[in-house]
Design a protein around this motif. Structure first.
Motif, PDB file in Angstrom:
ATOM      1  N   ASP A 172       1.076  -1.486   0.022  1.00  0.00           N
ATOM      2  CA  ASP A 172      -0.040   0.099   0.388  1.00  0.00           C
ATOM      3  C   ASP A 172       0.715   1.151   0.068  1.00  0.00           C
ATOM      4  OD1 ASP A 172      -1.520   2.049   0.358  1.00  0.00           O
ATOM      5  OD2 ASP A 172      -3.222   1.099   1.671  1.00  0.00           O
ATOM      6  N   GLU A 173       0.717   2.028  -0.594  1.00  0.00           N
ATOM      7  CA  GLU A 173       1.605   3.153  -1.796  1.00  0.00           C
ATOM      8  C   GLU A 173       1.618   4.070  -0.450  1.00  0.00           C
ATOM      9  OE1 GLU A 173       4.230   5.664  -2.836  1.00  0.00           O
ATOM     10  OE2 GLU A 173       4.292   3.627  -3.050  1.00  0.00           O
ATOM     11  N   SER A 174      -0.135   4.251  -0.036  1.00  0.00           N
ATOM     12  CA  SER A 174      -0.418   5.286   0.719  1.00  0.00           C
ATOM     13  C   SER A 174       0.543   5.137   2.915  1.00  0.00           C
ATOM     14  CB  SER A 174      -1.826   5.561   1.302  1.00  0.00           C
ATOM     15  OG  SER A 174      -2.127   4.630   1.725  1.00  0.00           O
ATOM     16  N   LYS A 175       0.980   3.890   2.964  1.00  0.00           N
ATOM     17  CA  LYS A 175       1.420   3.513   3.977  1.00  0.00           C
ATOM     18  C   LYS A 175       2.352   2.782   4.501  1.00  0.00           C
ATOM     19  CE  LYS A 175      -2.715   1.189   6.094  1.00  0.00           C
ATOM     20  NZ  LYS A 175      -3.865  -0.041   6.452  1.00  0.00           N
ATOM     21  N   CYS A 176       3.363   2.557   2.873  1.00  0.00           N
ATOM     22  CA  CYS A 176       5.058   2.221   2.779  1.00  0.00           C
ATOM     23  C   CYS A 176       5.267   3.549   3.381  1.00  0.00           C
ATOM     24  CB  CYS A 176       5.504   2.019   2.038  1.00  0.00           C
ATOM     25  SG  CYS A 176       6.721   0.712   1.786  1.00  0.00           S
ATOM     26  N   ILE A 177       6.393   3.232   4.563  1.00  0.00           N
ATOM     27  CA  ILE A 177       7.330   3.909   4.055  1.00  0.00           C
ATOM     28  C   ILE A 177       8.444   4.078   3.967  1.00  0.00           C
ATOM     29  CG2 ILE A 177       6.254   4.222   6.863  1.00  0.00           C
ATOM     30  CD1 ILE A 177       8.431   2.708   8.738  1.00  0.00           C
ATOM     31  N   ARG A 178       8.960   2.852   3.609  1.00  0.00           N
ATOM     32  CA  ARG A 178      10.213   2.550   2.819  1.00  0.00           C
ATOM     33  C   ARG A 178      11.578   2.001   2.891  1.00  0.00           C
ATOM     34  NH1 ARG A 178       6.081   4.784   0.116  1.00  0.00           N
ATOM     35  NH2 ARG A 178       6.514   5.510  -1.927  1.00  0.00           N
ATOM     36  N   CYS A 179      10.925   1.774   5.162  1.00  0.00           N
ATOM     37  CA  CYS A 179      11.921   1.134   5.388  1.00  0.00           C
ATOM     38  C   CYS A 179      13.205  -0.366   5.182  1.00  0.00           C
ATOM     39  CB  CYS A 179      11.656   0.143   6.508  1.00  0.00           C
ATOM     40  SG  CYS A 179      10.549  -0.667   7.339  1.00  0.00           S
ATOM     41  N   GLY A 180      12.434  -1.222   4.156  1.00  0.00           N
ATOM     42  CA  GLY A 180      12.920  -2.293   3.539  1.00  0.00           C
ATOM     43  C   GLY A 180      12.134  -3.179   4.398  1.00  0.00           C
ATOM     44  N   LYS A 271      10.657  18.211  19.683  1.00  0.00           N
ATOM     45  CA  LYS A 271      10.887  18.140  18.615  1.00  0.00           C
ATOM     46  C   LYS A 271      11.268  16.285  18.782  1.00  0.00           C
ATOM     47  CE  LYS A 271      11.629  21.240  16.661  1.00  0.00           C
ATOM     48  NZ  LYS A 271      10.983  21.945  14.737  1.00  0.00           N
ATOM     49  N   THR A 272      11.435  15.726  17.074  1.00  0.00           N
ATOM     50  CA  THR A 272      11.522  14.980  16.175  1.00  0.00           C
ATOM     51  C   THR A 272      13.361  15.026  15.766  1.00  0.00           C
ATOM     52  OG1 THR A 272      10.477  14.435  14.392  1.00  0.00           O
ATOM     53  CG2 THR A 272       9.084  14.232  16.733  1.00  0.00           C
ATOM     54  N   ILE A 283       5.648   9.450  10.122  1.00  0.00           N
ATOM     55  CA  ILE A 283       5.893  10.548  11.222  1.00  0.00           C
ATOM     56  C   ILE A 283       4.508  11.337   9.478  1.00  0.00           C
ATOM     57  CG2 ILE A 283       5.777  13.111  11.886  1.00  0.00           C
ATOM     58  CD1 ILE A 283       8.348  12.005  12.791  1.00  0.00           C
ATOM     59  N   ARG A 284       5.793  11.268   8.534  1.00  0.00           N
ATOM     60  CA  ARG A 284       4.211  11.873   7.877  1.00  0.00           C
ATOM     61  C   ARG A 284       3.368  11.442   7.067  1.00  0.00           C
ATOM     62  NH1 ARG A 284       9.586  14.438   4.180  1.00  0.00           N
ATOM     63  NH2 ARG A 284       9.601  16.553   5.560  1.00  0.00           N
ATOM     64  N   LYS A 285       3.167  10.364   7.144  1.00  0.00           N
ATOM     65  CA  LYS A 285       1.897   9.298   6.644  1.00  0.00           C
ATOM     66  C   LYS A 285       1.238   8.981   7.164  1.00  0.00           C
ATOM     67  CE  LYS A 285       4.222   7.647   2.148  1.00  0.00           C
ATOM     68  NZ  LYS A 285       4.226   6.605   1.476  1.00  0.00           N
ATOM     69  N   GLN A 290       1.591  15.567  13.383  1.00  0.00           N
ATOM     70  CA  GLN A 290       2.896  16.377  14.402  1.00  0.00           C
ATOM     71  C   GLN A 290       4.433  15.873  13.428  1.00  0.00           C
ATOM     72  OE1 GLN A 290       0.671  13.136  16.311  1.00  0.00           O
ATOM     73  NE2 GLN A 290       0.350  14.734  17.394  1.00  0.00           N
ATOM     74  N   ALA A 291       4.218  16.686  11.961  1.00  0.00           N
ATOM     75  CA  ALA A 291       4.692  17.387  11.096  1.00  0.00           C
ATOM     76  C   ALA A 291       5.655  17.881  11.163  1.00  0.00           C
ATOM     77  CB  ALA A 291       3.957  16.398   9.675  1.00  0.00           C
ATOM     78  N   ASP A 292       4.924  18.603  11.910  1.00  0.00           N
ATOM     79  CA  ASP A 292       5.647  19.910  11.864  1.00  0.00           C
ATOM     80  C   ASP A 292       6.453  20.070  13.198  1.00  0.00           C
ATOM     81  OD1 ASP A 292       3.815  19.500  13.792  1.00  0.00           O
ATOM     82  OD2 ASP A 292       3.248  22.216  13.877  1.00  0.00           O
ATOM     83  N   LEU A 293       6.177  18.871  14.430  1.00  0.00           N
ATOM     84  CA  LEU A 293       7.635  18.709  14.792  1.00  0.00           C
ATOM     85  C   LEU A 293       8.704  18.168  14.612  1.00  0.00           C
ATOM     86  CD1 LEU A 293       5.430  17.362  18.054  1.00  0.00           C
ATOM     87  CD2 LEU A 293       5.737  19.663  16.829  1.00  0.00           C
ATOM     88  N   ILE A 294       9.265  18.024  13.702  1.00  0.00           N
ATOM     89  CA  ILE A 294       9.979  17.747  12.770  1.00  0.00           C
ATOM     90  C   ILE A 294      11.492  18.144  12.628  1.00  0.00           C
ATOM     91  CG2 ILE A 294      11.396  15.822  10.713  1.00  0.00           C
ATOM     92  CD1 ILE A 294       8.332  14.863  10.227  1.00  0.00           C
TER      93      ILE A 294
END
Length: 481
Positions: A172-180, A271-272, A283-285, A290-294
């Motif tokens: 699922d492209e919308s969920k995958c975080i590309r961690c591998g 902050k993260t 975080i973004r997906k 909370q994305a603005d805390l990155i």
């Protein structure tokens, strides 16, 4: 962490053949013949028939070329090799030999979808009807129905893998975080990542100044005698202009990150970290609120790339390490001045092998970062470095950090943050357990190489972070996104 030996061998053989033909300039003419060359037949080597084996090789070649294995490309660097995935069991529930073929047929009665029928010797589950509810397994008095957990699905920390009607895994492209994480968990080698091999070889052949940027996690991966100097020598033999350890980028990121942490601390804000691209993707997906805390500080990889490009705008920068997420950082996040390409250890070694070059023992003398920069490859390394920098600059604060080691702890930290119940001031997120040293494309098990890594790093001088950074013009390039 790693797939079995046969899967690794097949993958490496394809990468080597593609790299070799690319250097020779004959890939276009030989591409279609490569599957038959590698699988001459008539006896299959690892599948039901040579035709299926050749199709798997064809799809692997496409990945090596940086393409999707099939006709459709959703842009994800992580891809399913459908022809290899077809051998995985379609049904998650199977009736084992423990079945007593009892008269009660509790399993049949428990199924609401008509997926189970009595057999001559044991019950049978129709994979096309099974909804994977698990009621049959619960009803069986002999515990004869087993739940097969697909390794790829259960390795995924964000539930991004499902199956289609044919039982082939779908990401699922919308969920995958590309961690591998799914790549090396699949025992069929049915998931892989696109490579930058042809891009790097093309840059080398075009005469560009290509710089290798070797990840801090590298020290210790290849034994006690393979040092950063070993990598520098080998890459220069390949044709790279030079090599720089990304631990230096860790020192640079530390300074900028510390400034952000201090500002947030005094403002009473959280902050993260932003070093782990899979954590940023998570975080973004999955926690967009909370994305603005990155942290806006760029990763050590990007720091070194920007430093090099500030001096030589036309140079070509290549990150080398155990991380799949770094490919996503380049392809998906599109940060200006970032690395042009990312290679895993198997991919750079395929390029080296194509040039008949090997890593050779060398003195442990090359050092361009502090030991804190070198420890960026370990979970907790970013925190240790940032707190050390605050100490060196007399800006110490009583900061508390949630050092999230692995995807599950990253999710825990973000859930607490989302609920407003995170007691710590900052979150250091590393999606791979152990940090980058536990990356999915590592060469060796980090637990087995810990002593070697510690020894190599302990041999480095004790330069401070601040003293090390005095040697570089940090004002020559931007340190934020």
């Amino acid at each position: 962490m790693f797939a079995d030996e046969n899967v690794i061998r097949i993958k490496h053989d394809v990468l080597y053949e593609v790299a070799k033909l690319a250097f020779e300039g004959t890939l276009e003419e030989e591409r279609d013949h490569l599957p038959r060359k590698m699988i001459p037949g008539p006896t299959p080597q690892f599948r039901c028939c040579v035709y299926k084996e050749r199709e798997i090789i064809r799809q692997r070649i496409r990945l090596a070329e940086g393409k999707a294995p099939g006709p459709e490309d959703n842009g994800n660097v992580v891809q399913v090799i459908s022809s290899a995935c077809e051998d995985c069991p379609i049904s998650s529930y199977v009736v084992t030999d423990n079945c007593q073929n009892c008269l009660g047929k509790a399993c049949v009665n428990a199924c609401k979808f008509g997926a189970i029928s009595p057999g001559e010797k044991r019950s049978h589950i129709d994979a096309n009807k099974c909804k994977e509810c698990g009621m049959c397994a619960k009803a069986c008095p002999y515990n004869a129905i087993a739940h097969l957990k697909r390794p790829c699905k259960f390795a995924c920390p964000v539930d991004a893998i499902t199956y289609n009607d044919l039982g082939i895994s779908v990401i699922d492209e919308s969920k995958c975080i590309r961690c591998g994480h799914c790549i090396h968990k699949c025992p069929f080698g049915a998931i892989g990542s696109k490579t930058f091999i042809l891009d790097v070889i093309g840059a080398l052949k075009a005469g560009k100044k290509v710089y290798g940027m070797v990840a801090p996690a590298t020290e210790g991966q290849f034994g006690p005698d393979i040092t950063m100097e070993s990598w520098k020598i080998a890459l220069q033999k390949v044709g790279f202009a030079d090599m720089i350890e990304v631990g230096l980028g860790g020192d640079m990121t530390t300074q900028s990150e510390a400034e952000e942490w201090l500002e947030a601390y005094h403002a009473g804000e959280k902050k993260t970290t932003s070093c782990c691209p899979a954590f940023v993707n998570m975080i973004r997906k999955h926690y967009p609120e909370q994305a603005d805390l990155i942290s806006t500080t760029v990763s050590p990889m990007c720091m070194i790339s920007r430093m090099l490009k500030a001096k030589e705008p036309d140079c070509y920068t290549v990150f080398i390490g155990p991380c799949i997420g770094k490919k996503s950082e380049v392809v998906d996040q599109k940060i200006e001045g970032n690395a042009d390409a990312v290679l895993t250890y198997s991919e750079i070694r395929a390029i080296m092998k194509a040039k008949d070059i090997e890593l050779e023992p060398a003195p442990n003398e090359y050092q361009e970062s502090s030991t804190f920069g070198k420890r960026y490859g370990n979970a907790g390394g970013v925190t240790a470095s940032v707190l050390q920098y605050m100490k060196e600059t007399d800006q110490e604060v009583d900061a508390k950090v949630f050092k999230a080691n692995g995807a599950m702890e990253c999710k825990k930290a973000m859930l607490l943050l989302k609920a407003g119940r995170l007691p710590e001031d900052f979150v250091e997120g590393m999606v791979c357990e152990g940090g980058c040293v536990g990356g999915p494309s590592g060469y060796a098990d980090p637990m087995k190489t810990k002593k070697v890594r510690d020894k190599l790093i302990d041999e480095a001088d004790d330069r401070s972070i601040t003293d090390n950074l005095k040697n570089y013009d940090l004002g020559a390039f931007e340190q934020h996104r």
